[in-house]
Design an enzyme around this catalytic site. Structure first.
Site, PDB file in Angstrom:
ATOM      1  N   LYS A   1      71.641  27.704  43.052  1.00  0.00           N
ATOM      2  CA  LYS A   1      71.155  27.887  44.430  1.00  0.00           C
ATOM      3  C   LYS A   1      72.186  28.604  45.285  1.00  0.00           C
ATOM      4  O   LYS A   1      71.859  29.529  46.027  1.00  0.00           O
ATOM      5  CB  LYS A   1      70.807  26.527  45.041  1.00  0.00           C
TER       6      LYS A   1
ATOM      7  N   THR B   1      72.227  68.169  41.907  1.00  0.00           N
ATOM      8  CA  THR B   1      72.458  67.513  40.616  1.00  0.00           C
ATOM      9  C   THR B   1      73.955  67.673  40.383  1.00  0.00           C
ATOM     10  O   THR B   1      74.530  68.706  40.746  1.00  0.00           O
ATOM     11  CB  THR B   1      71.663  68.152  39.460  1.00  0.00           C
TER      12      THR B   1
ATOM     13  N   ASN C   1      82.843  55.938  62.267  1.00  0.00           N
ATOM     14  CA  ASN C   1      82.748  55.648  60.828  1.00  0.00           C
ATOM     15  C   ASN C   1      81.421  54.988  60.452  1.00  0.00           C
ATOM     16  O   ASN C   1      80.931  54.149  61.189  1.00  0.00           O
ATOM     17  CB  ASN C   1      83.899  54.731  60.402  1.00  0.00           C
TER      18      ASN C   1
ATOM     19  N   TYR D   1      68.092  19.162  31.470  1.00  0.00           N
ATOM     20  CA  TYR D   1      68.832  19.354  32.718  1.00  0.00           C
ATOM     21  C   TYR D   1      70.321  19.086  32.529  1.00  0.00           C
ATOM     22  O   TYR D   1      70.726  18.112  31.891  1.00  0.00           O
ATOM     23  CB  TYR D   1      68.305  18.432  33.830  1.00  0.00           C
TER      24      TYR D   1
ATOM     25  N   LYS E   1      87.353  58.796  65.816  1.00  0.00           N
ATOM     26  CA  LYS E   1      86.553  58.405  64.655  1.00  0.00           C
ATOM     27  C   LYS E   1      85.212  57.761  64.992  1.00  0.00           C
ATOM     28  O   LYS E   1      85.055  57.073  66.007  1.00  0.00           O
ATOM     29  CB  LYS E   1      87.357  57.432  63.792  1.00  0.00           C
TER      30      LYS E   1
ATOM     31  N   SER F   1      87.752  53.657  65.072  1.00  0.00           N
ATOM     32  CA  SER F   1      89.006  53.317  64.407  1.00  0.00           C
ATOM     33  C   SER F   1      89.943  52.719  65.441  1.00  0.00           C
ATOM     34  O   SER F   1      89.931  53.108  66.608  1.00  0.00           O
ATOM     35  CB  SER F   1      89.620  54.587  63.805  1.00  0.00           C
TER      36      SER F   1
ATOM     37  N   GLN G   1      72.976  23.134  39.307  1.00  0.00           N
ATOM     38  CA  GLN G   1      73.072  22.983  40.755  1.00  0.00           C
ATOM     39  C   GLN G   1      73.655  24.247  41.411  1.00  0.00           C
ATOM     40  O   GLN G   1      73.343  24.554  42.554  1.00  0.00           O
ATOM     41  CB  GLN G   1      73.966  21.780  41.053  1.00  0.00           C
TER      42      GLN G   1
ATOM     43  N   ASN H   1      65.384  15.992  38.951  1.00  0.00           N
ATOM     44  CA  ASN H   1      65.348  17.177  38.084  1.00  0.00           C
ATOM     45  C   ASN H   1      64.081  18.005  38.286  1.00  0.00           C
ATOM     46  O   ASN H   1      64.143  19.234  38.370  1.00  0.00           O
ATOM     47  CB  ASN H   1      65.475  16.752  36.612  1.00  0.00           C
TER      48      ASN H   1
HETATM   49  N1  ARG Z   1      71.525  18.440  43.200  1.00  0.00           N
HETATM   50  C1  ARG Z   1      70.973  18.581  41.904  1.00  0.00           C
HETATM   51  C2  ARG Z   1      70.677  20.048  41.614  1.00  0.00           C
HETATM   52  O1  ARG Z   1      70.665  20.803  42.525  1.00  0.00           O
HETATM   53  C3  ARG Z   1      69.712  17.807  41.791  1.00  0.00           C
HETATM   54  C4  ARG Z   1      69.418  17.306  40.429  1.00  0.00           C
HETATM   55  C5  ARG Z   1      70.375  16.265  40.057  1.00  0.00           C
HETATM   56  N2  ARG Z   1      69.972  15.636  38.849  1.00  0.00           N
HETATM   57  C6  ARG Z   1      70.760  14.848  38.172  1.00  0.00           C
HETATM   58  N3  ARG Z   1      70.294  14.365  37.091  1.00  0.00           N
HETATM   59  N4  ARG Z   1      72.003  14.650  38.513  1.00  0.00           N
HETATM   60  O2  ARG Z   1      70.474  20.442  40.503  1.00  0.00           O
END
Ligand code: ARG
Length: 475
Positions: free
Chosen positions: A342, A172, A302, A334, A300, A294, A339, A127
């Site tokens: 990302k 405008t 584009n 957490y 064309k 095209s 997850q 975490n």
């Molecule tokens: N892969 C998890 C994430 O990206 C990592 C943390 C996982 N922690 C857990 N308690 N399962 O968040």
């Protein structure tokens, strides 16, 4: 599987060595669909370098406070660096059963160096580890975005310098409004991009706080030195609340917003130049290498790159909405929901980075069609406001001047006259006797851009000032 283990004091212990770090508690193997559902290794592997740098800093700290020996630390460092080299060379085998990059690296380390590897996770949880890795990635991304923005800004400034001295219509409501220099419009984007860069810098301050040492949720009973880790990873400080540190993703939401605004700015510019490259406007020519043909219409050319830039902004906004919505309603601390952050932030950053790079290429190779532009300056009575201000200079209240010029424009239109300068002095005098012969000297776009005197206006003097400013700031 029983395993022999040496403790710090050299005593031998027998412990279980399960396949997965957490497997001792959970008897059954994870459902096969669930393995794929829960894994993030397929996308968080791009955190590998940050994960390993973070682990090295952590190991060095564990050694310093005496939780591992210097020899163990050296083995961990060497093992991690070898793993990193293997990942970067593309030779590392990722096994989705390992769930995420943290477990993949840790189990590879244990496989490689044995017992010392099992001590790396002391006083650490995935975490705080993932929070650390993600912050390191955000910081690096912010820095590289800043550099890319500067490159694009320079391309705009260069174009403003080389082709920006002629007037063009400013719009405008997408109607001809007042004349400005081409360079003035180009530098408007440089201003937007500068604020984008500032926003990233501001976000960076909140990103640049070290969460490692917050553990799973409550910190650790072991005598760790969080400041040492923070310092060696270049953080400005450490987080003060473990629960906040491992569940805070507002830095990610903030970066996603900053990315969205960049994408929106690029999208506005893309739309502008799509219009300008159309037959109807005919203001610019985009280089062949940034257009496509095209499959059916042979003639064309584009502006697909610009259209994609406009379209991709929608995806970046979608990523922001996904992150913010994922956070909404999460209890402390957490939860695995996080997850997903990302996946979305990576996507947003990749899109914006690609768009910034293409934008710099397009700006650097586009030409303004000065003849075509010059011909359009006569359309739309763009000198009307300057004429009203001329009257103000002769003591006519602005509201009244506005009406006088409005009537003159209407008169032109009924008589089929396209420019105010084509009216006779007697026509002007009939409308307002404050108008003198010198009025012809202030009419027309080329005269108007010489006469702007307010700070930040679209004229010749202001362009000089602005170019000097950007040359200084973007050096
Ligand atoms: N892969 C998890 C994430 O990206 C990592 C943390 C996982 N922690 C857990 N308690 N399962 O968040």
């Amino acid at each position: 599987m029983k395993h022999k283990l040496k403790t710090n004091s050299g005593k031998s212990l027998k412990v279980d060595a399960p396949a997965k770090a957490w497997q001792a508690r959970i008897a059954d193997a994870t459902d096969e669909l669930a393995v794929h559902y829960v894994e993030s290794l397929s996308f968080d592997r791009r955190l590998a370098r940050h994960d390993i740098n973070g682990s090295i800093a952590h190991a060095q700290m564990l050694a310093k406070v005496g939780l591992i020996t210097p020899t163990e630390c050296a083995a961990i460092e060497r093992g991690l660096l070898e793993i990193l080299a293997e990942i970067e060379a593309g030779g590392f085998v990722f096994n989705l059963e390992q769930e995420d990059i943290h477990m993949a690296v840790e189990s590879a380390l244990i496989a490689r160096i044995g017992e010392p590897g099992k001590k790396l996770h002391t006083a650490r949880s995935r975490n705080d580890q993932v929070a650390l890795d993600f912050r390191l990635w955000c910081r690096e991304t912010i820095d590289s975005l800043g550099g890319q923005i500067t490159v694009l800004q320079r391309a705009f400034v260069h174009l403003a310098q080389s082709q920006g001295a002629s007037p063009m219509p400013a719009f405008t409501h997408l109607q001809h409004a007042q004349p400005v220099l081409i360079g003035h419009e180009l530098l408007a984007y440089v201003e937007m991009l500068e604020r984008d860069k500032q926003r990233l810098g501001d976000c960076r301050q909140r990103v640049n706080i070290c969460p490692l040492g917050s553990g799973a949720v409550a910190g650790s009973t072991l005598p760790i030195d969080r400041w040492m880790v923070a310092k060696s990873l270049g953080f400005a400080g450490v987080s003060d609340n473990s629960m906040d540190a491992i569940s805070d993703r507002d830095f990610a939401a903030e970066l996603a917003f900053d990315l969205t605004l960049i994408a929106v700015h690029l999208s506005r510019w893309a739309e502008q130049w799509i219009l300008y490259s159309s037959t109807e406007f005919d203001f610019i020519k985009i280089a062949d290498k940034y257009t496509t043909g095209s499959s059916m219409m042979p003639q064309k050319r584009n502006p697909d790159m610009l259209e994609l830039m406009r379209g991709k902004a929608g995806g970046v906004l979608g990523n922001l909405v996904a992150i913010v919505t994922m956070l909404k309603g999460q209890p402390l601390a957490y939860n695995r929901d996080m997850q997903e952050d990302k996946r979305w932030l990576f996507a947003a950053a990749d899109t914006v980075e690609a768009s910034l790079a293409i934008a710099a290429g397009i700006v650097g190779s586009t030409n303004f069609k000065l003849q075509s532009l010059q011909a359009r300056l006569a359309e739309g009575f763009m000198d009307a406001t300057a004429l009203a201000e001329y009257l103000v200079g002769r003591g006519v209240p602005f509201r009244q001047a506005h009406q006088v010029v409005g009537r003159l424009v209407a008169q032109c239109e009924t008589r089929g006259i396209t420019e105010l300068s084509q009216l006779e002095l007697s026509d002007f005098k009939a409308a307002c006797d404050a108008i003198e012969k010198d009025v012809y000297g202030i009419l027309g776009s080329n005269s108007v851009v010489k006469r702007y005197i307010s700070h930040g206006a679209g004229g010749i003097k202001q362009l000089k000032t602005q170019l000097a400013k950007w040359q200084r700031l973007l050096r």
